[in-house]
Design a protein around this motif. Structure first.
Motif, PDB file in Angstrom:
ATOM      1  N   LEU A  57      27.469  -2.900  26.486  1.00  0.00           N
ATOM      2  CA  LEU A  57      26.627  -3.724  27.338  1.00  0.00           C
ATOM      3  C   LEU A  57      26.586  -5.140  26.778  1.00  0.00           C
ATOM      4  O   LEU A  57      26.711  -6.117  27.505  1.00  0.00           O
ATOM      5  CB  LEU A  57      25.217  -3.139  27.420  1.00  0.00           C
ATOM      6  CG  LEU A  57      24.241  -3.816  28.356  1.00  0.00           C
ATOM      7  CD1 LEU A  57      24.737  -3.716  29.786  1.00  0.00           C
ATOM      8  CD2 LEU A  57      22.859  -3.194  28.239  1.00  0.00           C
ATOM      9  N   VAL A  80      25.307  -2.915  21.765  1.00  0.00           N
ATOM     10  CA  VAL A  80      24.374  -2.215  22.638  1.00  0.00           C
ATOM     11  C   VAL A  80      25.226  -1.450  23.636  1.00  0.00           C
ATOM     12  O   VAL A  80      26.003  -2.038  24.387  1.00  0.00           O
ATOM     13  CB  VAL A  80      23.427  -3.185  23.374  1.00  0.00           C
ATOM     14  CG1 VAL A  80      22.474  -2.413  24.272  1.00  0.00           C
ATOM     15  CG2 VAL A  80      22.648  -4.028  22.376  1.00  0.00           C
ATOM     16  N   GLU A  81      25.109  -0.125  23.610  1.00  0.00           N
ATOM     17  CA  GLU A  81      25.968   0.697  24.444  1.00  0.00           C
ATOM     18  C   GLU A  81      25.420   0.786  25.867  1.00  0.00           C
ATOM     19  O   GLU A  81      24.210   0.722  26.089  1.00  0.00           O
ATOM     20  CB  GLU A  81      26.103   2.093  23.832  1.00  0.00           C
ATOM     21  CG  GLU A  81      26.772   2.079  22.457  1.00  0.00           C
ATOM     22  CD  GLU A  81      26.767   3.446  21.799  1.00  0.00           C
ATOM     23  OE1 GLU A  81      26.815   4.447  22.527  1.00  0.00           O
ATOM     24  OE2 GLU A  81      26.697   3.507  20.561  1.00  0.00           O
ATOM     25  N   ASN A  82      26.319   0.956  26.799  1.00  0.00           N
ATOM     26  CA  ASN A  82      25.930   1.056  28.196  1.00  0.00           C
ATOM     27  C   ASN A  82      25.631   2.511  28.544  1.00  0.00           C
ATOM     28  O   ASN A  82      26.415   3.202  29.181  1.00  0.00           O
ATOM     29  CB  ASN A  82      27.024   0.502  29.109  1.00  0.00           C
ATOM     30  CG  ASN A  82      26.554   0.441  30.550  1.00  0.00           C
ATOM     31  OD1 ASN A  82      25.364   0.285  30.802  1.00  0.00           O
ATOM     32  ND2 ASN A  82      27.470   0.554  31.484  1.00  0.00           N
ATOM     33  N   ASN A 121      20.383   2.323  26.518  1.00  0.00           N
ATOM     34  CA  ASN A 121      20.894   1.090  25.899  1.00  0.00           C
ATOM     35  C   ASN A 121      20.916   1.244  24.376  1.00  0.00           C
ATOM     36  O   ASN A 121      20.380   0.428  23.628  1.00  0.00           O
ATOM     37  CB  ASN A 121      20.066  -0.126  26.297  1.00  0.00           C
ATOM     38  CG  ASN A 121      20.319  -0.585  27.718  1.00  0.00           C
ATOM     39  OD1 ASN A 121      19.601  -1.406  28.239  1.00  0.00           O
ATOM     40  ND2 ASN A 121      21.322  -0.037  28.386  1.00  0.00           N
ATOM     41  N   ARG A 154      11.069   4.027  26.061  1.00  0.00           N
ATOM     42  CA  ARG A 154      12.313   3.256  26.016  1.00  0.00           C
ATOM     43  C   ARG A 154      12.070   1.995  25.200  1.00  0.00           C
ATOM     44  O   ARG A 154      11.168   1.201  25.506  1.00  0.00           O
ATOM     45  CB  ARG A 154      12.740   2.917  27.441  1.00  0.00           C
ATOM     46  CG  ARG A 154      13.966   2.016  27.559  1.00  0.00           C
ATOM     47  CD  ARG A 154      14.253   1.804  29.039  1.00  0.00           C
ATOM     48  NE  ARG A 154      15.220   0.759  29.291  1.00  0.00           N
ATOM     49  CZ  ARG A 154      16.528   0.905  29.258  1.00  0.00           C
ATOM     50  NH1 ARG A 154      17.033   2.096  28.981  1.00  0.00           N
ATOM     51  NH2 ARG A 154      17.341  -0.101  29.515  1.00  0.00           N
ATOM     52  N   THR A 201      13.825  -1.463  23.590  1.00  0.00           N
ATOM     53  CA  THR A 201      14.962  -2.378  23.566  1.00  0.00           C
ATOM     54  C   THR A 201      14.585  -3.640  22.801  1.00  0.00           C
ATOM     55  O   THR A 201      13.432  -4.058  22.796  1.00  0.00           O
ATOM     56  CB  THR A 201      15.417  -2.768  24.988  1.00  0.00           C
ATOM     57  OG1 THR A 201      14.298  -3.292  25.720  1.00  0.00           O
ATOM     58  CG2 THR A 201      15.963  -1.563  25.726  1.00  0.00           C
ATOM     59  N   THR A 235      19.463  -1.765  35.936  1.00  0.00           N
ATOM     60  CA  THR A 235      19.109  -0.843  34.859  1.00  0.00           C
ATOM     61  C   THR A 235      17.679  -0.364  35.086  1.00  0.00           C
ATOM     62  O   THR A 235      17.014  -0.776  36.034  1.00  0.00           O
ATOM     63  CB  THR A 235      19.199  -1.527  33.487  1.00  0.00           C
ATOM     64  OG1 THR A 235      18.104  -2.462  33.348  1.00  0.00           O
ATOM     65  CG2 THR A 235      20.513  -2.283  33.328  1.00  0.00           C
ATOM     66  N   ASP A 261      15.226  -1.061  33.143  1.00  0.00           N
ATOM     67  CA  ASP A 261      14.254  -2.001  32.583  1.00  0.00           C
ATOM     68  C   ASP A 261      13.226  -2.384  33.656  1.00  0.00           C
ATOM     69  O   ASP A 261      13.512  -2.346  34.858  1.00  0.00           O
ATOM     70  CB  ASP A 261      14.957  -3.271  32.088  1.00  0.00           C
ATOM     71  CG  ASP A 261      15.605  -3.061  30.732  1.00  0.00           C
ATOM     72  OD1 ASP A 261      15.210  -2.121  30.029  1.00  0.00           O
ATOM     73  OD2 ASP A 261      16.527  -3.831  30.388  1.00  0.00           O
ATOM     74  N   GLY A 300      29.436  -3.161  34.307  1.00  0.00           N
ATOM     75  CA  GLY A 300      28.711  -2.256  33.427  1.00  0.00           C
ATOM     76  C   GLY A 300      29.301  -0.875  33.279  1.00  0.00           C
ATOM     77  O   GLY A 300      28.866  -0.095  32.423  1.00  0.00           O
TER      78      GLY A 300
END
Length: 645
Positions: free
Chosen positions: A284, A299-301, A305, A329, A331, A426, A428, A453
């Motif tokens: 990501l 940061v992996e998709n 995340n 979650r 981040t 996403t 978020d 993405g």
């Protein structure tokens, strides 16, 4: 109140009626919460009416050190310049004029300026002010570099030299020294130049990309001269310098190879490429060391995340932060140079959606503030990732939000495609999504083919599918939720902005039996006219921007006649549902005329349409008042055309 102990803020609220729509539409409580490089201070943006203030707070005692008003300009970015200064970039929609008496620029543009605020002296410095041949505006954002321990601003600007406008890199001494011209590229518009800094503030590499022919090359600096080390023709997928590689004296280059993104280190000494980095779930974004500027992790998709670091110590510290917020979650928002003081976004059933400050050195966590005032855990609907199959079997990822307090059976649905179209949604916190869910609607945000993405192959699946499979991917999501019994297929509307606004209009024009209504914010309605406008802004001829649009729209060569069949303004006879159009007058991405075309066509055809004009608003809904105006109009329209109860 800021910096309240964590244990004091994680409480449950009694069930209550949904907050007013204005609660979701107003500007966020905080934006861009940034810890200083030494970890002793926080800078963050707090709205004040229709303006914003940049606040600086001492973490040791909570004392406010500064409150800097931004005025009526649109705030675009905030960043630390060392530990004693905060810089911020703003923009205004205006006509630009050079400070050369012989050349005047008459086109409207988004004009960027950057100011540096000295926290101790309470003084401002306008970047590039009184620089010969340059107006006091930049070509977008700026960077910060450390030279001999002293922070400097690096800014790219248009420099007038005779009859040429040159893209030029400047170093601005924030301590009062002279501004230095470091390098210049070719004339603006023909070739894009991007420079790379190392941890000492030296310009060690640059890329040049010919927008007309797609020729790309990487150059490295040896002394005062530049030497090309890599070159290729890439008319559609330009290679990108991600940043300094994990190993010394390397850059990391992103390319598309056999339908996948590959990331290869390139030696700054020899120009040779190394083996591609082995990455788990795709990337990501990358994580960088604040001092060396080298890549330290990714940061992996994936749904979480996931942050994966290259060193065990960094990974252990991040895992410790995540364990402090079980079931939520987490981040990263910002961190200090040693990564021991970290600001994180925490979203979940206990916290709702809030910024937290974590001090690993002290072993404590504290709340900064909610992301959106008045929205605690009980006012935020549950959002999750889901997947479904498109008509041709392609797996479509999507964000699904179920309205809080309602049994997920036979509910009304709002399909909400993202902009771009090469973007993605996403889980978020999303104020728009949450506002619609609070009114009782299920909200589905498909990452349709063509989205970013999920790798180049998934993006490429959208090429030539504008108005075609990119559109049916959305209605296939409606069928999926209907088959599960979650939604009532007779109570579905479609709402979107930018490309999502186009998809909303195309939904009722190209698939008239699927949607009861459509809301298009800054949407494209006439594809050929849109491309004509783009060409006019770009000086005509071939360029990478037009190649981008042609590739998605399925245009071969210069023949755009086939686009009429996918232009909603030219297909209004098929529309049976009411349409709401919303557009900002200062939109420089999709011109206001696109909504006017659609409104005129619908009126002429005797169809139901409303057009709401957002005065002094751009493409991004930057102002709280117009954001709220858009949301109020949207909810009122939806509740009439598709009642939630």
């Amino acid at each position: 109140m800021l910096l309240v102990a964590l244990c004091a803020v994680l409480f449950a609220l009694p069930a209550a009626a949904a907050p007013p729509v204005e609660t979701y539409g107003r500007l966020a409580t905080l934006e861009q919460v940034l810890v200083s490089p030494d970890g002793t201070k926080l800078a963050y943006v707090r709205p004040e009416g229709e303006s914003r203030k940049i606040m600086v707070q001492n973490l040791a005692d909570g004392k406010m050190l500064a409150a800097v008003g931004v005025g009526n300009e649109k705030l675009r970015d905030v960043f630390w310049v060392g530990n004693g200064r905060v810089a911020f970039s703003t923009s205004t929609t205006s006509r630009i004029r050079s400070n050369s008496s012989s050349i005047e620029f008459t086109g409207r543009s988004e004009i960027w300026q950057t100011r540096v605020y000295d926290i101790e002296k309470h003084t401002f410095q306008l970047v590039l002010d009184k620089t010969p041949g340059v107006g006091n505006f930049t070509n977008g954002g700026v960077d910060v570099g450390i030279v001999d321990g002293v922070p400097s601003i690096y800014a790219v600007a248009m420099r007038i030299s005779g009859v040429d406008s040159l893209e030029s890199l400047y170093r601005v001494d924030v301590a009062g020294g002279p501004t230095r011209l470091l390098d210049s590229g070719p004339s603006i518009g023909a070739i894009n130049t991007n420079w790379v800094l190392d941890g000492t503030g030296a310009t060690i590499a640059k890329t040049e990309y010919d927008r007309k022919d797609g020729d790309w090359r990487l150059l490295v600096r040896v002394g005062p001269k530049w030497y090309p080390v890599l070159s290729e023709n890439a008319p559609l997928d330009e290679p990108l310098v991600v940043g300094l590689g994990p190993a010394p004296d390397t850059l990391l280059i992103q390319r598309v190879e056999e339908g996948h993104y590959v990331f290869k280190p390139v030696s700054l000494k020899t120009g040779k490429e190394g083996e591609a980095l082995a990455l788990k779930n795709g990337v990501l974004k990358f994580l960088f060391d604040g001092v060396t500027r080298r890549i330290i992790g990714v940061v992996e998709n994936d749904d979480a995340n996931t942050m994966t670091f290259f060193t065990p110590e960094d990974q252990a510290n991040w895992n410790k932060i995540k364990r402090a917020f079980p079931g939520e979650r987490v981040t990263r928002e910002s961190w200090s140079d040693n990564r021991k003081q970290v600001v994180v976004k925490v979203q979940g059933p206990k916290t709702g959606a809030a910024y937290m400050f974590v001090d690993l050195a002290a072993g404590r966590a504290s709340m900064v503030d909610d992301m959106q005032a008045g929205l605690g855990p009980d006012e935020i609907s549950t959002t999750s990732m889901t997947t479904y199959k498109a008509g041709d079997g392609l797996e479509i990822p999507a964000v699904l939000t179920l309205p809080k307090g309602r049994d997920p059976k036979n509910l009304p649905l709002v399909v909400m495609p993202h902009g771009g179209p090469q973007s993605f949604d996403t889980i978020d916190f999303d104020w728009w999504r949450q506002a619609l869910a609070s009114r009782g609607y299920v909200v589905l945000q498909p990452n349709f083919r063509g989205s970013d993405g999920y790798g180049p192959a998934f993006t490429a699946a959208g090429y030539g599918e504008w108005g075609r499979k990119m559109q049916t991917d959305l209605s296939d999501g409606v069928k999926h939720l209907a088959a599960q019994g979650i939604i009532d297929p007779k109570r579905v509307c479609i709402v979107g902005a930018s490309y999502g606004g186009y998809a909303a209009l195309a939904g009722v024009a190209l698939e008239p039996g699927v949607y009861r209504c459509a809301v298009a914010v800054s949407g494209i309605s006439n594809l050929h006219r849109f491309l004509m406008w783009k060409r006019g802004n770009l000086g005509g001829g071939r360029n990478d921007t037009l190649r981008f649009w042609h590739r998605f729209m399925g245009v071969e060569g210069d023949d755009e006649s086939g686009l009429d069949a996918y232009s909603p303004a030219l297909q209004v006879a098929k529309i049976k549902a009411p349409v709401l159009l919303i557009h900002g007058k200062d939109d420089l991405v999709v011109p206001y005329e696109q909504s006017q075309f659609m409104a005129d066509a619908l009126v002429a055809a005797g169809k139901s349409v409303e057009l709401v004009t957002l005065a002094a608003e751009d493409h991004w809904l930057s102002r709280g008042a117009t954001r709220t105006q858009m949301l109020q109009a949207t909810v009122s329209f939806l509740e009439k055309a598709n009642p939630p109860n």
